[in-house]
Design a protein around this motif. Structure first.
Motif, PDB file in Angstrom:
ATOM      1  N   PHE A  98       2.433  10.063   6.337  1.00 20.30           N
ATOM      2  CA  PHE A  98       2.641   8.753   5.713  1.00 20.30           C
ATOM      3  C   PHE A  98       2.269   7.638   6.681  1.00 20.30           C
ATOM      4  CE2 PHE A  98       5.800   5.229   4.879  1.00 20.30           C
ATOM      5  CZ  PHE A  98       5.145   4.730   3.765  1.00 20.30           C
ATOM      6  N   SER A 156       2.912   4.068   7.394  1.00 21.20           N
ATOM      7  CA  SER A 156       3.911   3.077   6.969  1.00 21.20           C
ATOM      8  C   SER A 156       3.343   1.663   6.925  1.00 21.20           C
ATOM      9  CB  SER A 156       5.125   3.117   7.903  1.00 21.20           C
ATOM     10  OG  SER A 156       4.748   2.728   9.193  1.00 21.20           O
ATOM     11  N   ARG A 157       2.164   1.460   7.527  1.00 24.60           N
ATOM     12  CA  ARG A 157       1.571   0.121   7.494  1.00 24.60           C
ATOM     13  C   ARG A 157       0.784  -0.109   6.193  1.00 24.60           C
ATOM     14  NH1 ARG A 157      -3.215  -1.615   9.155  1.00 24.60           N
ATOM     15  NH2 ARG A 157      -3.625   0.369  10.129  1.00 24.60           N
ATOM     16  N   THR A 158       0.086   0.943   5.750  1.00 28.17           N
ATOM     17  CA  THR A 158      -0.738   0.770   4.549  1.00 28.17           C
ATOM     18  C   THR A 158      -0.083   1.356   3.302  1.00 28.17           C
ATOM     19  OG1 THR A 158      -1.879   2.884   4.822  1.00 28.17           O
ATOM     20  CG2 THR A 158      -2.829   0.984   5.958  1.00 28.17           C
ATOM     21  N   GLY A 159       0.913   2.220   3.469  1.00 27.66           N
ATOM     22  CA  GLY A 159       1.558   2.864   2.330  1.00 27.66           C
ATOM     23  C   GLY A 159       0.815   4.097   1.838  1.00 27.66           C
ATOM     24  N   GLU A 160      -0.287   4.451   2.511  1.00 28.59           N
ATOM     25  CA  GLU A 160      -1.047   5.633   2.075  1.00 28.59           C
ATOM     26  C   GLU A 160      -0.354   6.905   2.549  1.00 28.59           C
ATOM     27  OE1 GLU A 160      -5.705   4.832   1.996  1.00 28.59           O
ATOM     28  OE2 GLU A 160      -4.751   4.193   3.850  1.00 28.59           O
ATOM     29  N   GLN A 172      -7.828   5.793   8.907  1.00 28.01           N
ATOM     30  CA  GLN A 172      -7.104   4.883   9.814  1.00 28.01           C
ATOM     31  C   GLN A 172      -5.772   5.467  10.290  1.00 28.01           C
ATOM     32  OE1 GLN A 172      -6.834   0.940   8.048  1.00 28.01           O
ATOM     33  NE2 GLN A 172      -8.800   1.211   7.081  1.00 28.01           N
TER      34      GLN A 172
END
Lengths: 348, 87
Positions: free
Chosen positions: B16, B18-22, B76
């Motif tokens: 996960f 946590s910065r992009t939610g992907e 990323q």
């Protein structure tokens, strides 16, 4: 500590596939440890699902659409107030906000408190003024063009590459890949929401939103960023997840500080692959996904009520990252009596 | 190459950002490799460990490993100080 008893009036109980924020706002308020809330639901239509949800509202009243005249709407609210003694009113539709802002003082004199943006704040963020807004506050926005009539459609091909977004002033947005689609979108939107119709450059990237609350003095009381995980064909988030995006929070705090935003707001952003953020819309109210913020640790509806009541609210900065919401549809079985009562008596 | 700070790796292979939610799902081999990268193991250490445990030749490992790194970078999940550092 005993909870403070208040009566809250809320609009936007249309929990459809294009949901209003009323139901999640009420859920947030019912989670409050400080308020014991009696809820008065205000509805425009007799089939708004919130009318039929068990345990949601204590009273329901039908109110006239703002398009019938702001005065009529406010008079109806005042009439309801005589019976219900409303302490705080949270309007949840863009299209009704103007009426409530215009009569904010009159409502306050009667004891109905609101916490709304000022007319200037509301108007300068309107979709047809977004390019000027971006320039004024140093935010990237997509290039835009306001179409006042059909003949201006020719301008599109001179100024944009396809695809483009064609949008209404309040609601609706269509992605168009050629002039035929753009013309069709123009007609659909103009007939429903009037002119101008807004054309925006299409910015490719990830749709991310922030729900926030400004105290009117430049302070951000709450802010939670979310990435849309599942998007309906109407462009609405049907699933989303809280994220730890400091850039989005910085952008939010900066906008609230510069504009001294008062009230709830939603920033709709596109994050490009290059990591740039484009502001595509500011909704001047709490969005329908606000209960995610409540679940993540920031009870924005509760904080808004406190601000409306003139209470002190400490800024909330923490929230749980990776909290998700997943919407669902649910068939309620209801008796005809309830439908008949709201249809005939205009109240339940 | 390092795994970015905001990347959370679960033992079941769920990754996960946590910065992009992907979020991503890794198979056991991918999980093993990302965990080794996350604790700063270099290419030689990872190669040695994998070749010792699995029936794979060096060339195939190298090809798959760099493909995996490219994928991590594309999504990323990594931060790279020196662009010439592959691992």
């Amino acid at each position: 500590m005993a909870k403070q008893k208040i009566t809250l009036a809320v609009t936007g109980l249309n929990n459809t596939d294009n949901p209003g924020p009323g139901v999640p706002v009420i859920r947030g308020v019912k989670d409050s440890e400080e308020f014991d809330v009696r809820v008065v639901g205000l509805v425009y239509e007799n089939l708004e699902p919130g009318i039929y949800m068990e345990g949601l509202c204590d009273r329901i009243f039908q109110v006239p659409y703002p398009s019938a005249g702001s005065e009529e709407l406010i008079e109806r609210i005042e009439h309801i107030h005589q019976q219900e003694k409303i302490d705080v009113l949270i309007p949840n539709f863009d299209s009704e906000l103007f009426s409530f802002m215009k009569y904010e003082k009159r409502l306050a004199e009667k004891g109905i408190r609101t916490f709304l943006p000022t007319l200037k704040q509301f108007q300068e963020r309107e979709k047809d003024k977004l390019p000027e807004y971006g320039k004024k506050y140093g935010v990237k926005v997509p290039n835009g063009l306001n179409l006042g009539n059909l003949s201006q459609l020719n301008e599109i091909e001179k100024r944009f590459d396809y695809p483009i977004m064609v949008k209404g002033q309040f609601y609706d947005a269509y992605k168009s890949f050629n002039i035929e689609q753009a013309t069709q979108a123009f007609h659909k939107i103009a007939s429903k929401w009037g002119l101008p119709v807004i054309v925006q450059e299409f910015v490719s990237g990830t749709e991310v939103n922030v729900v926030a609350l400004g105290d009117g003095n430049g302070n951000t009381v709450a802010a939670v960023p979310m990435r849309k995980q599942y998007i309906t064909d109407k462009g609405k988030a049907w699933g989303g997840i809280t994220i730890a995006d400091e850039k989005m929070l910085e952008l939010t705090r900066s906008l609230i500080q510069k504009t001294k935003w008062k009230g709830g707001m939603e920033l709709e952003l596109i994050k490009t692959n290059a990591g740039d953020y484009y502001l595509v819309e500011i909704n001047p109210r709490i969005p329908a996904w606000v209960y995610l913020a409540v679940g993540a640790g920031q009870n924005i509806p509760e904080a808004l009520i406190k601000l409306a009541l003139g209470m002190e609210v400490k800024p909330m900065t923490d929230y749980k990252i990776g909290k998700m919401f997943v919407r669902y549809s649910y068939d309620m079985i209801v008796d005809l009596e309830r439908f008949a009562t709201i249809s005939i008596n205009k109240e339940i | 190459m390092q795994i970015s700070e905001e990347i959370k790796i679960s033992d079941n292979g769920f990754v996960f950002n946590s910065r992009t939610g992907e979020s991503f799902s890794l198979n056991p081999m991918g999980l093993e490799m990302i965990k080794m990268i996350a604790i700063d193991n270099g290419f030689d250490e990872i190669r040695e460990s994998i070749l010792e445990k699995y029936d794979v030749d060096e060339l195939a490992f190298e090809k798959d490993f760099y493909e995996f790194l490219a994928m991590l970078k594309h999504h990323q999940l990594t931060q790279q100080g020196n662009p010439l550092d592959f691992v």
